[in-house]
Scaffold this motif. Structure first.
Motif, short mmCIF file in Angstrom:
data_model
loop_
_atom_site.label_atom_id
_atom_site.label_comp_id
_atom_site.label_asym_id
_atom_site.label_seq_id
_atom_site.Cartn_x
_atom_site.Cartn_y
_atom_site.Cartn_z
N ALA A 46 -1.89 9.85 4.76
CA ALA A 46 -1.58 8.45 5.08
C ALA A 46 -0.12 8.13 4.83
CB ALA A 46 -2.48 7.53 4.26
N HIS A 91 -1.60 -0.93 13.64
CA HIS A 91 -1.24 -0.03 12.56
C HIS A 91 -0.41 -0.74 11.49
CE1 HIS A 91 -2.92 3.63 13.99
NE2 HIS A 91 -2.20 3.68 15.09
N TYR A 142 -4.86 3.31 11.37
CA TYR A 142 -4.34 3.65 10.05
C TYR A 142 -5.36 3.38 8.95
CZ TYR A 142 -0.70 4.62 6.70
OH TYR A 142 0.03 5.19 5.71
N SER A 143 -6.18 2.37 9.13
CA SER A 143 -7.19 2.05 8.12
C SER A 143 -8.55 1.85 8.77
CB SER A 143 -6.79 0.79 7.34
OG SER A 143 -7.68 0.56 6.28
N GLN A 184 -8.85 -3.01 6.74
CA GLN A 184 -9.28 -2.89 8.13
C GLN A 184 -9.23 -4.28 8.78
OE1 GLN A 184 -13.27 -2.15 9.21
NE2 GLN A 184 -12.75 -0.88 10.96
N GLN A 238 -2.44 -2.96 9.30
CA GLN A 238 -3.31 -2.24 8.37
C GLN A 238 -2.52 -1.51 7.29
OE1 GLN A 238 -6.13 0.11 10.63
NE2 GLN A 238 -7.05 -1.70 11.57
N TYR A 285 0.83 -1.20 0.00
CA TYR A 285 0.00 0.00 0.00
C TYR A 285 0.87 1.26 0.00
CZ TYR A 285 -3.10 3.63 1.84
OH TYR A 285 -3.80 4.79 2.04
N ASP A 325 -3.67 -1.58 3.42
CA ASP A 325 -4.76 -0.64 3.68
C ASP A 325 -6.06 -1.39 3.90
OD1 ASP A 325 -6.09 1.77 4.06
OD2 ASP A 325 -6.59 1.97 1.95
N LYS A 363 -6.12 12.45 1.56
CA LYS A 363 -6.03 11.24 2.38
C LYS A 363 -4.75 10.47 2.04
CE LYS A 363 -7.01 7.64 4.93
NZ LYS A 363 -8.16 6.79 4.69
#
Length: 925
Positions: free
Chosen positions: A96, A384, A171-172, A393, A387, A46, A391, A92
């Motif tokens: 991120a 974190h 983070y996600s 959850q 995730q 990601y 990316d 975003k």
């Protein structure tokens, strides 16, 4: 120092072989930083994607991270409707990427990482909400709204819940939102049109945030925390939401609102809503039943998600599994719910700040709070990293060795060390939770044969009629019975506890409290086995047990003024008069209970208890009287003239009360030249103060939800029950100077102003002094006193050996003699010891007799204090349990009950002889 420079100094163990393609897209980085981004992107596909997309932006962002981040968040918040979705998605990505690099490199703390992600989520919600509302305004769908109303979203607000509310976004993360609107902004006829528009705006907002486009998404959005989501629209009227929480709200919803805050929209309306539902979230009593609810939720989540069983790392859920994040959050929120209604300092949103607050206030051991905070930070860091990889959850640990190796790289750890650390941390959290949520003592077997009939009655008692109370009590019962069996006389202890249980109207709160605080069981058994009066009081007011664990139960006594200050602080949170009266009752009962428990446990002596009971009553009157006046003034105006004082008489005036004392009061008012009050419904001064006094009596004696405060006796006022309930200042002076009986002047020797304006209080005290210090004829005084003593003896016979108050030579007669001495000598302290010394000085008796009576008075006072604590009825010593007898003997410093009874009989006879000699007809000559 730039973030780029800071990151080059951070240790890292990233898999650089995977990131060649990604880092090639960022040619302007320094070699050291290129290595970091190379390895980071290699371990996280990601982040590799983000490096590709933001290659031109990244060098400047790393050089000036704070400035660049602030710019991105501000631009997101202010983005216009055109191209809004793409603008938010670009922002975003950048937030991120920069946050991920700072997190992985160890340059930012966890709180800064989660705070930055949350700050951006707030900005995105603000922009998306404003765009959705703007469309409804432009189309004329929001009745009466114009573009100027966009500033506060026409009364709509977005509440951030969960981790977003606490400033702890993953983070996600999904973002949990509740959307509300202020229905009072609209005419009732426009309500449904307004609601439909807000529903459409909410859907547009969530689409802007959560739809996946070629540019990605902003945030997955969850609206299911709103009231009754299966049947309510996505945006709910605030009044409807408040009604729901008042009538149907559940413990998990209370816990959710600990973290709630207004993230976007009408800040004023949102803050008002959160304040209005505060009584739902923060209960007035210590809510130990919330522990069981949290435990039930915890087990239900495990069962639903299939997360039971021993801790094994592959696939373990770091959020919901054993020893995971949610368990620490439950631990913190449950403790906050228990005590946050009484202590606003505990009402903090974040988990770690919550643990710190609980530790500072003594609700959680400091080492436990520090341990859980450390594990929470470690768990969230792992979360974190999981995730960041895709990316996604996810909260599940990898199921393969390769997956763990990648996670270990992102954690800058050796894979085996990471696994060992995870197992240790998860197990430590799990063990702590099991100790917290489950009964802490092993249940012991108990021989029930002797008391089977008694135990068989228990399920029929009111406190055990609900299924929930029976479930909790079943867990407590073996330990309770075992403790009862260990007492000196188990059968008597069990009978005493049975009497307490039979009188308990409801059990869930008390049983939950005992389960969470096993040390209270010993105190409960001690109380029920010792003091029938205190046990009866406790059965009707079990909430006062809250005070035992509230942190200040065993601290130094604050004194009369300190108590008044504490009560005043408590009342600031109450909105109306009835709520204030209930709050005063609840507060006073807690402190009254404290004095009784301290005396019962030997932490204070009987003399100290008498002073503390009086301090409490005086503090209540000092705070209550202005409240009564303010409430009365709303209808009839403020008190005309100088107002009124409350004169404490008898034991209250002397500052010596017992656990069951009435309050002897006189109200004196000074209207000056005023004829009437000045209010919506004015009254002439005499009925004004008479009705005001009656309002005070009602405030003290009315049996409200929390019971009565005190019984009140006003028979010591001029002319007794035949006189007006309140006396004017001029009439009081005239009566006392020209008409009062000797007994009324005797009563004034123990008078003390306890509430009211200071100038009138000074005048009353000065007049009292002048009156009592005027010359007196000894013969006239003693003739009247002798007559009074004979009438009292004829009317009030003692209720047995343990009645220390009434009877020849007992408290009432000794105090009558002391008041006589005070009146003859102008002694003004109101204390019996000083009065007896004054009686010696006036020649009523010799010094040896005076000293003997001082000793007898102290002994009888201790007995009277102890007996009133043990029972509100005449004491039957044969019916006392072993604990009650031990308390009596300890208080009166005797070895056996037989010795004590013999001593009492002898002392009564001796003191009666001394009193009779001092108050004899010969002494009156």
């Amino acid at each position: 120092m730039s973030l780029a420079t800071e990151l080059t100094r951070c240790p890292r163990a990233f898999d650089a072989d995977r990131g060649t393609e990604a880092v090639a897209a960022v040619p302007d980085l320094a070699p050291e930083l290129k290595e970091l981004v190379h390895g980071t992107a290699g371990s996280s596909p990601y982040l590799a994607t983000l490096v590709h997309k933001e290659a031109d932006w990244l060098p400047e962002a790393l050089a000036h991270p704070d400035q660049v981040l602030a710019t991105e968040i501000d631009m997101a918040r202010d983005a216009g409707a055109e191209g809004l979705g793409d603008a938010l998605r670009r922002a975003k990505r950048r937030v991120a990427l920069l946050t991920g690099l700072a997190d992985l490199g160890g340059a930012w703390t966890l709180s800064r990482v989660t705070g930055t992600l949350t700050e951006f989520a707030d900005a995105a919600c603000h922009a998306a909400l404003r765009a959705g509302i703007a469309v409804q305004i432009k189309r004329g769908k929001l009745p009466g709204a114009t573009e100027a109303d966009l500033q506060d979203a026409v009364g709509m607000c977005v509440l951030a819940m969960g981790k977003m509310g606490a400033g702890e976004l993953n983070y996600s993360s999904d973002i949990d939102l509740i959307c509300l609107f202020d229905e009072t902004r609209f005419d009732p006829d426009d309500f449904y049109d307004a609601r439909a528009s807000f529903v459409r705006a909410t859907r547009a907002m969530t689409a802007t945030l959560s739809e996946i486009t070629p540019q990605g998404y902003v945030f997955r959005t969850d609206l299911r925390l709103r009231p009754d989501p299966a049947v309510t629209p996505v945006c709910v009227a605030m009044e409807a939401a408040e009604r729901y929480y008042e009538s149907l709200g559940r413990t998990w919803e209370r816990a959710a609102y600990i973290k709630a805050r207004v993230a976007a929209g009408d800040q004023v309306a949102g803050a008002r809503f959160l304040k209005d539902i505060s009584p739902f979230v923060w209960r007035r009593h210590l809510d130990f039943a919330a522990i069981q609810d949290a435990h039930d939720m915890r087990l239900a989540i495990r069962e639903h998600k299939g997360l039971g069983g021993p801790i094994t790392l592959p696939g373990h859920n770091m959020k919901l599994g054993r020893g995971g994040i949610r368990e620490i959050e439950f631990f913190t929120q449950t403790r906050q719910l228990i005590a946050g209604g009484r202590d606003p300092d505990l009402r903090v949103r974040g988990t770690i700040p919550g643990l710190q607050a609980l530790a500072e206030k003594g609700w959680v051991p400091r080492d436990t709070a520090e341990m859980l905070s450390e594990h929470y930070t470690a768990h969230r860091t792992v979360e974190h990293r999981l995730q960041m990889i895709h990316d996604a959850q996810t909260h599940d640990l990898p199921r393969t060795a390769e997956g763990f190796d990648r996670l270990a790289c992102l954690m800058d750890r050796d894979s085996d060390d990471l696994k060992a650390d995870l197992v240790e941390r998860l197990q430590a959290v799990h063990d702590t939770m099991e100790r917290f949520f489950a009964p802490s003592k092993p249940m012991q077997a108990h021989n029930r044969s002797a008391e089977s009939d008694l135990l068989a009655r228990w399920p029929s008692y009111p406190a055990l009629r609900s299924e929930r109370s029976r479930m909790i009590f079943e867990r407590l019962r073996p330990d309770l019975l075992a403790r009862l069996s260990e007492s000196a006389r188990p059968d008597e202890a069990l009978l005493a506890f049975d009497g307490f249980l039979a009188g308990l109207p409801a059990g869930v709160q008390l049983f939950s409290l005992l389960e969470a605080n096993p040390q209270l069981t010993d105190l409960l058994i001690d109380i029920t086995g010792t003091s029938r009066a205190l046990a009866h009081y406790l059965s009707r007011n079990a909430g006062v047990f809250d005070a035992v664990i509230a942190g200040d139960f065993f601290t130094d006594w604050p004194g009369e003024q300190g108590l008044a200050d504490l009560l005043q602080d408590r009342l600031e949170a109450e909105a109306d008069y009835e709520a204030q009266l209930d709050s005063i009752r609840r507060w006073a009962k807690e402190w009254h209970f404290r004095v009784g428990v301290h005396l019962l446990r030997g932490l204070i002596d009987a003399e100290t208890a008498s002073r503390q009971y009086a301090d409490l009553a005086r503090a209540v009157l000092a705070v209550l009287w202005p409240l009564v006046i303010a409430q009365f003034a709303r209808k009839h105006g403020p008190p005309p003239g100088r107002g009124a004082v409350v004169l404490g008489m008898g034991s209250l005036g002397a500052g010596r009360l017992n656990s069951g004392s009435d309050l002897d009061l006189i109200v004196i008012y000074d209207p000056l030249e005023a004829a009437t009050s000045d209010g919506p419904k004015p009254l002439s001064t005499r009925p004004f103060y008479a009705r005001l006094t009656q309002a005070l009596i009602t405030a003290l004696t009315a049996p409200m939800a929390q019971g009565r405060l005190y019984e009140v006796d006003m028979r010591l006022r001029p002319s007794g029950n035949q006189g007006p309930v309140a006396t004017s200042w001029s009439a009081f002076q005239s009566y006392q100077t020209d008409q009062a009986w000797v007994w009324e002047h005797l009563a004034l020797t123990r008078a003390h102003v306890v509430a009211g304006p200071s100038d009138l209080a000074r005048d009353v005290e000065q007049f009292r002094r002048q009156l009592l210090q005027a010359p007196r004829r000894k013969t006239a005084i003693l003739t009247d006193v002798l007559e009074m003593r004979d009438r009292i003896r004829a009317a009030k016979t003692p209720a047995g050996l343990w009645d220390a108050k009434r009877g020849p030579g007992r408290l009432q007669e000794i105090e009558l003699l002391a008041q006589s001495g005070s009146l003859l000598q102008g002694e003004l302290s109101g204390q019996t010891e000083a009065g007896l010394q004054a009686a010696v000085a006036s020649g009523l008796m010799d010094d040896a007799s005076g000293q003997a009576l001082i000793g007898y008075h102290g002994f009888y006072s201790r007995l009277h204090q102890a007996v009133r604590l043990l029972s509100d009825q005449p004491l039957d010593a044969d019916a006392l349990g072993p604990a009650g007898r031990a308390f009596l003997l300890r208080t009166l410093e005797d070895d056996t009950m037989a010795d004590l009874e013999a001593r009492l009989a002898a002392d009564y006879a001796a003191s009666a002889m001394l009193v009779d000699r001092a108050l004899s007809p010969e002494a009156a000559q």
